[in-house]
Design a protein around this motif. Sequence first.
Motif, PDB file in Angstrom:
ATOM      1  N   HIS A 684       0.806  -1.221   0.000  1.00 23.69           N
ATOM      2  CA  HIS A 684       0.000   0.000   0.000  1.00 23.69           C
ATOM      3  C   HIS A 684       0.843   1.278   0.000  1.00 23.69           C
ATOM      4  N   GLY A 685       2.097   1.200   0.496  1.00 19.09           N
ATOM      5  CA  GLY A 685       2.865   2.417   0.676  1.00 19.09           C
ATOM      6  C   GLY A 685       3.796   2.745  -0.473  1.00 19.09           C
ATOM      7  N   ILE A 686       4.730   1.846  -0.773  1.00 18.67           N
ATOM      8  CA  ILE A 686       5.748   2.119  -1.797  1.00 18.67           C
ATOM      9  C   ILE A 686       5.106   2.180  -3.177  1.00 18.67           C
ATOM     10  N   GLU A 687       5.362   3.284  -3.899  1.00 17.88           N
ATOM     11  CA  GLU A 687       4.760   3.469  -5.208  1.00 17.88           C
ATOM     12  C   GLU A 687       5.525   2.670  -6.266  1.00 17.88           C
ATOM     13  N   ILE A 703      12.144   1.147   3.387  1.00 11.65           N
ATOM     14  CA  ILE A 703      11.406   0.741   4.590  1.00 11.65           C
ATOM     15  C   ILE A 703      12.446   0.568   5.694  1.00 11.65           C
ATOM     16  N   ALA A 704      12.288   1.300   6.794  1.00 13.70           N
ATOM     17  CA  ALA A 704      13.279   1.305   7.872  1.00 13.70           C
ATOM     18  C   ALA A 704      12.663   0.740   9.146  1.00 13.70           C
ATOM     19  N   LEU A 705      13.472  -0.064   9.863  1.00 13.81           N
ATOM     20  CA  LEU A 705      13.011  -0.723  11.090  1.00 13.81           C
ATOM     21  C   LEU A 705      13.953  -0.372  12.238  1.00 13.81           C
ATOM     22  N   ALA A 706      13.349  -0.132  13.392  1.00 16.51           N
ATOM     23  CA  ALA A 706      14.130   0.064  14.611  1.00 16.51           C
ATOM     24  C   ALA A 706      13.401  -0.630  15.752  1.00 16.51           C
ATOM     25  N   ILE A 707      14.144  -1.396  16.574  1.00 20.92           N
ATOM     26  CA  ILE A 707      13.571  -2.073  17.747  1.00 20.92           C
ATOM     27  C   ILE A 707      14.487  -1.742  18.931  1.00 20.92           C
ATOM     28  N   THR A 708      13.947  -1.040  19.908  1.00 21.66           N
ATOM     29  CA  THR A 708      14.740  -0.624  21.069  1.00 21.66           C
ATOM     30  C   THR A 708      13.930  -0.879  22.346  1.00 21.66           C
ATOM     31  N   GLN A 709      14.587  -0.672  23.478  1.00 27.34           N
ATOM     32  CA  GLN A 709      13.904  -0.768  24.764  1.00 27.34           C
ATOM     33  C   GLN A 709      14.185   0.494  25.567  1.00 27.34           C
ATOM     34  N   ASP A 710      13.199   0.869  26.345  1.00 25.65           N
ATOM     35  CA  ASP A 710      13.352   2.096  27.134  1.00 25.65           C
ATOM     36  C   ASP A 710      12.475   1.995  28.375  1.00 25.65           C
ATOM     37  N   ARG A 711      13.121   1.874  29.535  1.00 26.77           N
ATOM     38  CA  ARG A 711      12.413   1.880  30.822  1.00 26.77           C
ATOM     39  C   ARG A 711      11.253   0.889  30.880  1.00 26.77           C
ATOM     40  N   ALA A 719       8.917   2.502   9.342  1.00 28.21           N
ATOM     41  CA  ALA A 719       8.551   3.671   8.539  1.00 28.21           C
ATOM     42  C   ALA A 719       8.895   3.419   7.078  1.00 28.21           C
ATOM     43  N   ASP A 720       8.088   4.012   6.180  1.00 28.77           N
ATOM     44  CA  ASP A 720       8.388   3.951   4.747  1.00 28.77           C
ATOM     45  C   ASP A 720       8.301   5.358   4.167  1.00 28.77           C
ATOM     46  N   ASP A 721       8.911   5.549   2.988  1.00 30.40           N
ATOM     47  CA  ASP A 721       8.859   6.856   2.319  1.00 30.40           C
ATOM     48  C   ASP A 721       7.915   6.812   1.122  1.00 30.40           C
ATOM     49  N   ILE A 788      -0.510   1.423  19.583  1.00 33.38           N
ATOM     50  CA  ILE A 788      -0.047   1.699  18.221  1.00 33.38           C
ATOM     51  C   ILE A 788      -0.281   3.169  17.922  1.00 33.38           C
ATOM     52  N   THR A 789       0.737   3.804  17.375  1.00 29.12           N
ATOM     53  CA  THR A 789       0.614   5.192  16.910  1.00 29.12           C
ATOM     54  C   THR A 789       0.946   5.216  15.428  1.00 29.12           C
ATOM     55  N   VAL A 790       0.122   5.933  14.652  1.00 31.76           N
ATOM     56  CA  VAL A 790       0.329   6.009  13.208  1.00 31.76           C
ATOM     57  C   VAL A 790       0.538   7.464  12.811  1.00 31.76           C
ATOM     58  N   HIS A 791       1.620   7.750  12.074  1.00 27.67           N
ATOM     59  CA  HIS A 791       1.878   9.071  11.500  1.00 27.67           C
ATOM     60  C   HIS A 791       1.964   8.922   9.994  1.00 27.67           C
ATOM     61  N   SER A 792       1.267   9.770   9.270  1.00 29.72           N
ATOM     62  CA  SER A 792       1.294   9.663   7.810  1.00 29.72           C
ATOM     63  C   SER A 792       1.124  11.031   7.179  1.00 29.72           C
ATOM     64  N   GLN A 793       1.936  11.285   6.132  1.00 30.36           N
ATOM     65  CA  GLN A 793       1.824  12.512   5.353  1.00 30.36           C
ATOM     66  C   GLN A 793       1.733  12.127   3.882  1.00 30.36           C
ATOM     67  N   PRO A 794       0.847  12.761   3.119  1.00 31.95           N
ATOM     68  CA  PRO A 794       0.734  12.434   1.688  1.00 31.95           C
ATOM     69  C   PRO A 794       2.079  12.572   0.980  1.00 31.95           C
ATOM     70  N   GLN A 795       2.456  11.561   0.247  1.00 27.93           N
ATOM     71  CA  GLN A 795       3.680  11.474  -0.557  1.00 27.93           C
ATOM     72  C   GLN A 795       4.953  11.499   0.290  1.00 27.93           C
ATOM     73  N   ALA A 796       4.816  11.496   1.622  1.00 28.74           N
ATOM     74  CA  ALA A 796       6.007  11.517   2.479  1.00 28.74           C
ATOM     75  C   ALA A 796       6.186  10.195   3.213  1.00 28.74           C
ATOM     76  N   GLY A 797       5.155   9.352   3.244  1.00 36.29           N
ATOM     77  CA  GLY A 797       5.299   8.042   3.860  1.00 36.29           C
ATOM     78  C   GLY A 797       4.459   7.871   5.101  1.00 36.29           C
ATOM     79  N   THR A 798       4.582   6.698   5.689  1.00 29.67           N
ATOM     80  CA  THR A 798       3.794   6.325   6.862  1.00 29.67           C
ATOM     81  C   THR A 798       4.727   5.717   7.898  1.00 29.67           C
ATOM     82  N   GLU A 799       4.450   5.991   9.177  1.00 37.05           N
ATOM     83  CA  GLU A 799       5.265   5.457  10.266  1.00 37.05           C
ATOM     84  C   GLU A 799       4.340   4.811  11.297  1.00 37.05           C
ATOM     85  N   PHE A 800       4.623   3.558  11.635  1.00 40.97           N
ATOM     86  CA  PHE A 800       3.920   2.842  12.695  1.00 40.97           C
ATOM     87  C   PHE A 800       4.872   2.763  13.893  1.00 40.97           C
TER      88      PHE A 800
END
Length: 808
Positions: A684-687, A703-711, A719-721, A788-800
């Motif tokens: 759905h994301g990558i054109e 498509i970029a992935l990060a898995i971390t721990q915090d407190r 995220a994708d572009d 779950i938090t979703v951020h999305s901008q038209p033509q800029a990508g989506t981040e979960f």
Amino acid sequence: MIKADPEKASSEGRLTRVFKPRRQDRKSPEKRKKRKYTFPEIFTVLSMCVIVLITLSLSALFYVNFKTITYEEIEKTLRENVSRFQDQVSGKFRAWRTMVQHTSINAAPFIAEQPIDIENLETLLIRTKNTESEVATIYCSNNIPWSKGGYIYFYPHYIPPPDYDQTQRPWYIQLKAHPSQALGGETLHQAVYVEPYIDVRTGNLVTTTGMVLFDAGGRDIGALAADIDIAFLEDMLTEMASLPNQESYFLNKDGLFITHPDPKAVLTKDFFAELDLERYRENVLSSYSFFKVDKKVFIYSVYIPEVSWALASIIPVSAIYTQINRFLYQMIGVNLVLVIIAVFGSVMLIKILQSERDENAAMKDNLKVGFFLMDQQYLIQGQYSTALETIFSIPDLRGKNFISLLSDSLSKKEIDTLKDYFDMVLNRSFDKELLDDINPIQELNYASVETGDKKTLRCGFASVRRGRSDEYVLGNIHDITEEKELENRLAEESAGREEDMQFLFEVIQGDPGILHDFIDDMDYSFEQIDDILADPNIPTRDASVNIYQAVHAIKSNAVILGLKTFGDKLHELEARIKAVQEQEAVFKDDIQRLSQEIKKVKQNRKKLAGALQKIQSFRAAEKRKPGEYILVESLGRACAKVAEDLGRYVDFRVDVIDPEVIEKGPRRMMKEVLMQLVRNAVYHGIEPPEERLALGKPKTGIIALAITQDRGSIAIRLADDGRGLDYAKIQAKAETLGFIPQGSEPDALLQVIFAPGFSTADQADMHAGRGIGLNLVKDRVEEFKGAITVHSQPQAGTEFIITIPYKF
């Protein structure tokens, strides 16, 4: 064929009375001798005369017409043979050229970068070479001569000598001479073929296809090429020949041999000069196809446009005449044998007639086939073979209605059809072959009207005449029950073996560690399904949704790992579950039926695990790879698989992964969630590349992935572009399906993408369209009390962004 008259053939005595001379013993010996000729003797003389006449006629006709017929047949066969081979060869050349074009696109970035990423370039060339077995060598070079410190890499591995200068090799010179055009950072060109030459590495004659490499700015930075061994084409030519004495050659644009049994003739001797065919040079080298019958040879040629070669095939005319004479001698010999057989057969005819009645009686009592006569009212006549009673499981069949015997085996409509068929048999409406073809009970599943015995019967019928006008149906029935049972068992065993081999073939190509991880995850999912099925307190619709999610997760992983056979079965199961969910109400019987289907899939899981065990028994024991590697490799394969199927370019990157999270956290849940998100991002994301270029983006998405721990929490960011969420399309689809009221706010749209059954895909396929992926993600995250938090901008990508509370 001479047919016996049924009236005369009714008995041996009848035949004897027809041809036996009347009692005239008192007449002269001369007259008595004239009356000694019997029917077999007359038949033999007539048969011999007919055979001789036929032989002479065929011989004369053969000499008059065989030459013309043979020439036409040879021309037709030669055209078909060479044209078919032309298609095969052209297809190979196109495939090799396409392979080089695709490889060049991927190799250019490696050559452009400094220092050159040798390891990744080597991996690319090895993967390409392994997909095309006919390619002898594939190699890549920059523009600096090897002897002056330039770079060149061969696969299979080869290190050139110090004095090697690739810029002076034929392949390099001809590639650089081919015009290419660079516009806006993209190079518009095709792979080209160069003239055959001797490979310095192997000493073999090769033809090379290659491309000039350009960097992102359109600058010429090197070349990539692949060698095709001419010996491979020679083997293809050998396999092509289907006519006696047929010889075929590849010729270059000057008419020189590219292939020849004598290596010294290759690229030195001229085809037309060697075979005295100079008059056809222009036709062969410039025509798409050319055929000619010369005094000495048949010649047929076609043009291979991909390499500007000609393929010429010749057959000596003398060889054709040798075949004609050989065939004539064989025909005469066959006719002589027929004459001898006719004489011997006539001699034996009398003895056969004398024993015929005895043999018929013995056959009637001992044959395993049920023979019988049936009149126009479908009544079985008195003379039938004993086996018929055994077959029908009914004693004394005389006078019984044949149609009535089948009343428990056929429907009323089938019985009406059978009656119509018997009318056609009795009236001889069509020839016997056609009547056999349309026989409605050629193979019959029979049930005895008296005992209920079930059998499989093969039935055949023909029309016979008794007396002058009475027509009967002659039937023969075979009991093939055991034969069909054996056939079905063999078919089931064969299908099972084929499926086992397919599982083995697919497993052998995978990474054992990843496959083990997949089987462990699959077993866990099946245990969840078993718990759902065993819990009577779960509402049936909720049970179907939970089962659907688990099956979808297993299927997704199977498809990504290339387990197509297993993935197809899961896709079919998924479709059945979807159909149950779309019902107005889901009942326990529906869940029970799904349970049976799931058991069948579990059997295939055993085959899959068995195949993996077989493969590992042939491999040295391997250490289990760390969970971080398996997770990243699985997600990378998922990304590559979906991108390949959709024709998109995607770079899967890992920004950071905390190994402790993978080792001690909910690994299975994270893998299941990330697998859905990665596939969703590609789908759905990558054109498509052309759409990204039109928007000013690089054609390769990220498509970029990060898995971390915090407190005490795990943070997962994917995220994708790409194009971002299409809020208008989501709103229109959601309103159409009744998920939200008209005019809802964007926050409601972000919630609806996680709803079960919601998807913006136009149709369902192996990767998306059934609205289960993001719904599964939401349920798994909520199960672990995450958010779950979703951020999305038209033509800029989506981040979960997913956070999961967890303490190590």
